[in-house]
Each structure stands twice: as structure tokens, then as C-alpha cells.
Design an enzyme around this catalytic site. Structure first.
Site, mmCIF file in Angstrom:
data_model
loop_
_atom_site.group_PDB
_atom_site.id
_atom_site.type_symbol
_atom_site.label_atom_id
_atom_site.label_comp_id
_atom_site.label_asym_id
_atom_site.label_seq_id
_atom_site.Cartn_x
_atom_site.Cartn_y
_atom_site.Cartn_z
ATOM 1 N N LYS A 113 0.826 -1.215 0.000
ATOM 2 C CA LYS A 113 0.000 0.000 0.000
ATOM 3 C C LYS A 113 0.857 1.261 0.000
ATOM 4 C CE LYS A 113 -4.407 -1.573 1.781
ATOM 5 N NZ LYS A 113 -5.362 -1.549 2.870
ATOM 6 N N LYS A 195 -4.117 -10.976 -6.925
ATOM 7 C CA LYS A 195 -5.353 -11.208 -6.176
ATOM 8 C C LYS A 195 -6.481 -10.308 -6.719
ATOM 9 C CE LYS A 195 -5.943 -8.760 -2.315
ATOM 10 N NZ LYS A 195 -6.106 -8.235 -0.965
ATOM 11 N N LYS A 198 -10.918 -5.098 -4.597
ATOM 12 C CA LYS A 198 -11.961 -4.099 -4.833
ATOM 13 C C LYS A 198 -11.363 -2.744 -5.175
ATOM 14 C CE LYS A 198 -13.261 -3.843 0.219
ATOM 15 N NZ LYS A 198 -12.201 -4.542 0.841
HETATM 16 P P1 TYM Z 1 -10.610 -6.482 3.264
HETATM 17 O O1 TYM Z 1 -11.716 -5.500 3.389
HETATM 18 O O2 TYM Z 1 -9.467 -6.182 2.369
HETATM 19 O O3 TYM Z 1 -11.170 -7.882 2.831
HETATM 20 C C1 TYM Z 1 -12.213 -8.501 3.543
HETATM 21 C C2 TYM Z 1 -12.063 -10.000 3.550
HETATM 22 O O4 TYM Z 1 -12.026 -10.492 2.200
HETATM 23 C C3 TYM Z 1 -10.890 -11.321 2.039
HETATM 24 N N1 TYM Z 1 -10.429 -11.188 0.632
HETATM 25 C C4 TYM Z 1 -10.352 -12.196 -0.228
HETATM 26 N N2 TYM Z 1 -10.615 -13.498 -0.111
HETATM 27 C C5 TYM Z 1 -10.433 -14.286 -1.205
HETATM 28 N N3 TYM Z 1 -9.991 -13.805 -2.399
HETATM 29 C C6 TYM Z 1 -9.711 -12.490 -2.566
HETATM 30 N N4 TYM Z 1 -9.308 -12.030 -3.733
HETATM 31 C C7 TYM Z 1 -9.886 -11.627 -1.450
HETATM 32 N N5 TYM Z 1 -9.718 -10.290 -1.264
HETATM 33 C C8 TYM Z 1 -10.046 -10.045 0.021
HETATM 34 C C9 TYM Z 1 -9.879 -10.804 3.025
HETATM 35 O O5 TYM Z 1 -8.909 -11.768 3.349
HETATM 36 C C10 TYM Z 1 -10.755 -10.469 4.206
HETATM 37 O O6 TYM Z 1 -11.028 -11.624 4.985
HETATM 38 N N6 TYM Z 1 -7.930 -5.829 7.357
HETATM 39 C C11 TYM Z 1 -9.108 -6.478 6.864
HETATM 40 C C12 TYM Z 1 -10.362 -6.059 7.569
HETATM 41 C C13 TYM Z 1 -10.292 -6.227 9.036
HETATM 42 C C14 TYM Z 1 -10.343 -7.437 9.762
HETATM 43 C C15 TYM Z 1 -10.256 -7.079 11.122
HETATM 44 C C16 TYM Z 1 -10.469 -8.754 9.363
HETATM 45 C C17 TYM Z 1 -10.185 -5.218 9.941
HETATM 46 N N7 TYM Z 1 -10.171 -5.736 11.185
HETATM 47 C C18 TYM Z 1 -10.256 -8.043 12.106
HETATM 48 C C19 TYM Z 1 -10.466 -9.714 10.383
HETATM 49 C C20 TYM Z 1 -10.375 -9.356 11.714
HETATM 50 C C21 TYM Z 1 -9.245 -6.118 5.384
HETATM 51 O O7 TYM Z 1 -8.725 -5.175 4.914
HETATM 52 O O8 TYM Z 1 -10.068 -6.879 4.705
#
Ligand code: TYM
Length: 331
Positions: A113, A195, A198
Site C-alpha cells: 500500500k 489477487k 476491490k
Molecule cells: P478487506 O476489506 O481487504 O477484505 C475482507 C475480507 O475479504 C478477504 N479477501 C479475499 N478473499 C479471497 N480472495 C480475494 N481475492 C480476497 N480479497 C479479500 C480478506 O482476506 C478479508 O477476509 N484488514 C481487513 C479487515 C479487518 C479485519 C479485522 C479482518 C479489519 N479488522 C479483524 C479480520 C479481523 C481487510 O482489509 O479486509
């Protein structure tokens, strides 16, 4: 016996993709009976990259509506926005005092990032994993269902919990990630080495949970594959086709070998169309339900209020314990 505790979250940083859906939200739904589940909108995390405030607010409502449309039930699970529970920021401060800058600078997501947002490498971006650790540790979480890209963040969360416990005596449960066997890393449709994300600049690279049936089918038709004509799962040599087979399997309930069998001898064009139709069929009712719920702001706000109350109660209890352990005066 008490149920184990599950915590997870998604950032309202863009419209969720099918990667977010199969990597996380879809799996959360099935855990609601067996576990005490706590699901959050990670809105504070979202501020680590520049946002347009009105859009962030709207996307937060949208993400909540998607949670509910996908099957999260506010009567079974605690559903809330991170910013409505001040303890997340408070525990971040305490955990910061047991975190080393070097371990944050080494995080893959931070490096990635900070190169993509070179004009805005802020303290929040560096501290992102500590806020995430606070999210998880506040609730005595046992399991964290996430996609593969969050594995490193879970490791640092475990390290911080252990370090704090060693310094101040047993306080935090050391959580375990739950990473799905299939769907933990859905790849970009335009570059299967990357990957699906979004925040990708090219909307053809991802299927968003807002895409219409036509968009979905068009994007799958354009998906990058290879020059062979053989529908076989081989993540080394056939990344694009393997990704499409994975997506098909997740959206049809078939295993990957079953899907391979179904498409034996079929051309890529026909296969991509079938994947697109299958995904669209599953998403269409979810999107319709999401839009219906989204039009009822009063309901959405009542869910957030109720969730914030429950989460604040739990988080406040943990903060009292933490403040006592570290030696702050309690009134
Ligand atoms: P975020 O918003 O980037 O993504 C949310 C969830 O989606 C999963 N993910 C994917 N899984 C499969 N294939 C993909 N291409 C893909 N892209 C994203 C991510 O692994 C995630 O589970 N930091 C976290 C949000 C967060 C969080 C937490 C998660 C904040 N606090 C505490 C767990 C526990 C995040 O940015 O997810």
C-alpha cells in the site's frame, strides 16, 4: 460449554468483490449457530487511504446491507461499525506500546500500500495491523475467518497477544485464523497472477457484488486464460482456468474435479459463459435483497445501534481489565 468466539470484518473501502464474499462473508453466515459471532465494518481502517467522506458513508451502509442480504442475522450475531466502539482505538494505543516499528514496516500489505499510495504514507497505514489486532483481541476471539491475504496480520495479532500476556499476565486469548480451503485467494480476471481486489483500477479485473448479470457475463467472457484448450485445474501452469474453476466450484457447490468433469471437451468460450451465468444466478437475489434493505436507512441504523450497544458492553469489560493490568487508576 460456552460457544467459541468468532470475529471478522471487511473494510467499506470499495464495493466488495466476489473474492471478499467467498473468502469471508459467505463463510461467516454458516458460523452463526455454532459460535458467538461478532462482525464489524472496519470503517476506521478505511481512513488509512484517502476517501471521499460522503462516499465512505454510503459504502458503509452498502456493506452493512450486503452483510444482512448475504444472511448475517442481527438476532444471532453482533453486527456493528468499528467507529461506534471507542475501545478499538483505545486498545490500539495500549498495543502500540508493545509493538515494534520494524515489525510493522515488514508487513507485506504495508509495503504494497505504501508503494501504491506513495503520496500518503501515513502513521495509520503503518499502524493498521495494530488496530486489527485490537479488533480481534478486544472480544476474546478464538477464530478469525479471513482470506489468505490476512494471514500475516493474524500472525502479528497472535504475537502481540502473547507478548502482552507475558508482560502483564494472561489477558488475551491467542486467536487462530480460519482460512477456507477453496476460495481463500480469488485471482484477478485480467491478471491471474494478482489477487482480485476491490481497489483494482481496472473494473474488468473483478466482479463486484453490485454488478448486473450483463456485467458479470461480459467480464467473465473477457477473463484472461491461456492458449491451450483444456479445462483442467493446474495452479502452476493454468492460473486463469484454475481461478475460473475455483469460482465455478464455489458458486455451484460442485467440487473442482466434478466441475472439470462437467466441462471436459468444452471450449473456453462456452466455459466462461457458464461460469458467468452461475455466478450471476447466485448473486442476483443477494443484490436485489441488498438494494431492498439499503432503501431502509432507519432499519440499518437500528441494526448499528443495537450492535454498537452489545459490542461496547463487551469491549468496555475487556478495557477495564487491560487498564488494570497495565497499572492505570480505575474510578
Ligand atoms: P478487506 O476489506 O481487504 O477484505 C475482507 C475480507 O475479504 C478477504 N479477501 C479475499 N478473499 C479471497 N480472495 C480475494 N481475492 C480476497 N480479497 C479479500 C480478506 O482476506 C478479508 O477476509 N484488514 C481487513 C479487515 C479487518 C479485519 C479485522 C479482518 C479489519 N479488522 C479483524 C479480520 C479481523 C481487510 O482489509 O479486509
Amino acid at each position: 460449554m460456552d460457544k467459541k468466539i468468532v470475529f471478522s470484518a471487511v473494510q467499506p473501502s470499495g464495493i466488495p468483490t466476489i473474492g471478499n464474499y467467498v473468502g469471508s462473508i459467505k463463510n461467516w453466515v454458516n458460523m452463526q449457530d455454532e459460535y458467538n459471532c461478532i462482525y464489524s465494518l472496519a470503517d476506521l481502517h478505511t481512513l488509512t487511504v484517502k476517501q471521499i467522506p460522503a462516499e465512505l458513508r454510503q459504502r458503509s451502509y452498502e456493506l452493512l446491507a450486503l452483510y444482512l442480504a448475504a444472511g448475517l442475522d442481527p438476532n444471532k450475531s453482533v453486527i456493528f461499525a468499528q467507529s461506534h466502539v471507542p475501545a478499538h482505538a483505545e486498545l490500539t494505543w495500549i498495543l502500540n506500546t508493545v509493538t515494534y516499528p520494524g515489525e510493522l514496516q515488514r508487513m507485506t500489505q504495508f509495503k504494497d500500500k505504501s508503494s501504491r499510495h506513495a503520496e500518503n504514507v501515513n502513521m495509520g497505514l503503518l499502524d493498521y495491523p495494530v488496530l486489527m489486532a485490537a479488533d480481534i483481541l478486544l472480544y476474546g476471539t478464538d477464530f478469525v475467518p479471513v482470506g489468505a491475504d490476512q494471514k500475516q496480520h493474524l500472525e502479528i495479532t497472535r504475537d502481540l497477544a502473547i507478548r502482552f500476556n507475558n508482560r502483564y499476565s494472561q489477558t488475551f486469548t491467542v486467536p487462530e485464523p480460519l482460512i477456507p480451503k477453496v476460495g481463500a485467494k480469488v485471482m484477478s480476471l485480467q491478471d491471474p497472477e494478482k489477487k482480485m481486489s476491490k481497489s483494482d483500477e481496472n473494473p474488468n479485473a473483478y466482479i463486484s457484488m453490485n454488478d448486473s448479470t450483463d456485467d458479470i457475463i461480459r467480464k467473465f467472457k473477457r477473463a484472461v486464460t491461456d492458449s491451450e484448450a483444456c479445462i483442467k485445474f493446474d495452479e502452476e501452469n493454468k492460473k486463469g482456468i484454475s481461478n475460473l474453476l475455483t469460482i465455478y466450484s464455489l458458486f455451484s457447490g460442485m467440487t473442482i474435479p466434478e466441475a472439470e468433469k462437467q466441462f471436459e471437451g468444452v471450449g473456453y468460450g462456452e466455459f466462461k459463459l457458464a461460469v458467468g451465468e452461475q455466478v450471476a444466478n447466485v448473486l442476483q437475489p443477494i443484490t436485489a435483497e441488498k438494494n431492498r434493505i439499503l432503501s431502509d436507512k432507519a432499519y440499518l441504523e437500528s441494526v448499528l445501534k443495537d450492535g454498537a450497544e452489545k459490542a461496547n458492553y463487551l469491549a468496555h469489560k475487556m478495557m477495564r481489565k487491560v487498564y488494570k493490568k497495565v497499572g492505570l487508576i480505575q474510578l
